[in-house]
Design an enzyme around this catalytic site. Structure first.
Site, PDB file in Angstrom:
ATOM      1  N   HIS A   1      23.484   1.080   1.912  1.00 53.28           N
ATOM      2  CA  HIS A   1      23.018   1.420   3.249  1.00 53.28           C
ATOM      3  C   HIS A   1      23.969   2.391   3.944  1.00 53.28           C
ATOM      4  O   HIS A   1      23.531   3.155   4.805  1.00 53.28           O
ATOM      5  CB  HIS A   1      22.847   0.149   4.084  1.00 53.28           C
TER       6      HIS A   1
ATOM      7  N   HIS B   1      19.307  -4.671  -8.192  1.00 52.77           N
ATOM      8  CA  HIS B   1      18.489  -5.834  -7.884  1.00 52.77           C
ATOM      9  C   HIS B   1      18.492  -6.860  -9.014  1.00 52.77           C
ATOM     10  O   HIS B   1      17.728  -7.823  -8.972  1.00 52.77           O
ATOM     11  CB  HIS B   1      17.054  -5.398  -7.568  1.00 52.77           C
TER      12      HIS B   1
ATOM     13  N   ASN C   1      18.711  -2.457   9.257  1.00 47.92           N
ATOM     14  CA  ASN C   1      20.083  -2.923   9.020  1.00 47.92           C
ATOM     15  C   ASN C   1      20.413  -4.243   9.706  1.00 47.92           C
ATOM     16  O   ASN C   1      21.506  -4.775   9.514  1.00 47.92           O
ATOM     17  CB  ASN C   1      21.083  -1.865   9.507  1.00 47.92           C
TER      18      ASN C   1
ATOM     19  N   ARG D   1      24.893  -4.070  -1.302  1.00 40.57           N
ATOM     20  CA  ARG D   1      23.821  -3.576  -0.441  1.00 40.57           C
ATOM     21  C   ARG D   1      24.395  -2.793   0.741  1.00 40.57           C
ATOM     22  O   ARG D   1      23.849  -1.758   1.149  1.00 40.57           O
ATOM     23  CB  ARG D   1      22.981  -4.747   0.059  1.00 40.57           C
TER      24      ARG D   1
END
Length: 374
Positions: free
Chosen positions: A106, A240, A140, A102
């Protein structure tokens, strides 16, 4: 009592997974249609036009040439050095895997894969006067600390062997690949040669990241602004298949979907019932998490796509991929063939990993990933 990340006990998590697995029994059969071509990074005209508008009419990001042998002379064992950290880390703290993956997403979706997400907020002095970095933004703030710790550990090991040579951006890309493979996913070669960004600006985050309730139109616009297409959207969403989400990201689907004060009718009723046990409408713990993939939450496989076909998608943005006619065929294709998913995922990770990377004097090589050189 032993517990896992997110503040939910192991026993409670196992109970939840069992309940979710009962819902998974209702999964529909895999699509039996003839296999479609492997997803490619072609942006539909409408999405491309919308993406251009979303970034002020600018062209898609320029891709710089990376290479597999970038450190062949300066740090030839960098893959193994990082692997010597990620393997025991995955064994001792499996939650670090999806956390690092993840973190990589980001990072790449905001100004490219340049480790700008790793810069820590400054402390001391007047808080209002301090420059805000990417980690200060709401999107975040709940990034797991174990992800940052893992990258720091890998970077420290690389610095010990090859001081001042390998960037944090490349270390993060390698660690993400390692964790995908350690969880049962594909092992793919990672191209290197990124530089670390000299800045981390909170203002660059807004509109750059997909959201839990994004529509397919919104998702396509975000991906198009990175030079990525519908195939990349569907393949990369397959991440996911592992990891967890906080209740806040989907609780609206359980109690008040679209202002109806009812659950999302698309979501399987048994899944709604199971999720409500851990995610009350009000007063629940902000630290509680549940797995994205209700059938094999700790295995990197293609079950995520089968879940979408069975109305078991956790996030609205996930389930939307099966509901939309533009992306449904790709979901069906990857649900039917794990190897095809692995190929598509590896190819899309390569494309995402090369978006707007820094080269030469436009970047730096940080010794400590949370701090700029200057």
């Amino acid at each position: 009592m032993d517990s896992c990340r997110g503040g939910v006990s192991i026993g409670r998590l196992r109970l939840l997974c069992c309940l979710l697995l009962l819902a998974a029994v209702a999964r529909t059969c895999r699509a039996r249609e003839a296999p479609l071509p492997l997803p490619v990074a072609q942006v539909p005209p409408a999405a491309a036009a919308a993406g251009a508008a979303a970034v002020g009419g600018r062209r898609a990001p320029v891709r710089h040439e990376l290479s597999l042998d970038f450190y062949s002379k300066t740090c030839p064992g960098v893959d193994q050095i990082v692997g010597n950290v990620t393997a025991p880390r995955f064994r001792d703290d499996p939650a670090a895997g999806p956390a690092v993956l993840r973190l990589f997403y980001h990072d790449c979706f905001v100004e490219g894969c340049d480790a700008s997400i790793l810069i820590a907020p400054t402390t001391g002095g007047d808080a209002a006067a301090r420059p805000r970095v990417e980690r200060d933004v709401e999107d975040n703030r709940n990034l797991p600390q174990e992800a940052f710790d893992t990258v720091d550990m890998a970077k420290a090991a690389v610095e010990k062997a090859c001081p001042g040579v390998v960037t944090c951006a490349d270390v993060l890309a390698l660690a993400a690949r390692d964790f995908v493979h350690l969880a049962g996913g594909p092992y793919y070669a990672v191209k290197k040669g990124r530089k670390d960004s000299k800045v981390s600006l909170a203002g660059k985050v807004r509109g750059s990241l997909p959201r839990a309730n994004s529509t397919v139109d919104e998702l396509l616009r975000v991906f198009a602004s990175k030079g990525l297409g519908a195939g990349d959207l569907v393949a990369l969403s397959g991440a996911h298949t592992v990891g967890f989400a906080h209740c806040a990201h989907f609780v609206g689907r359980l109690y008040d979907f679209g202002g109806t004060r009812q659950a999302d009718p698309v979501m399987d009723a048994r899944l709604v019932k199971a999720l409500r046990m851990s995610c009350p409408s009000t007063g629940g713990s902000a630290r509680v998490v549940v797995p994205f993939d209700v059938s094999t939450p700790f295995q990197f496989d293609h079950a995520y796509y089968g879940n979408l076909q069975a109305r078991l998608g956790l996030l609205a943005s996930d389930q939307a991929l099966f509901l939309d006619a533009r992306t449904r065929p790709l979901v069906q294709e990857l649900a039917a063939d794990k190897n095809r998913f692995f190929q598509a995922f590896a190819a899309s990770m390569d494309r995402m990993g090369s978006v707007r990377v820094k080269k030469g004097r436009k970047g730096e090589v940080r010794r400590v990933c949370s701090q700029h050189l200057s």
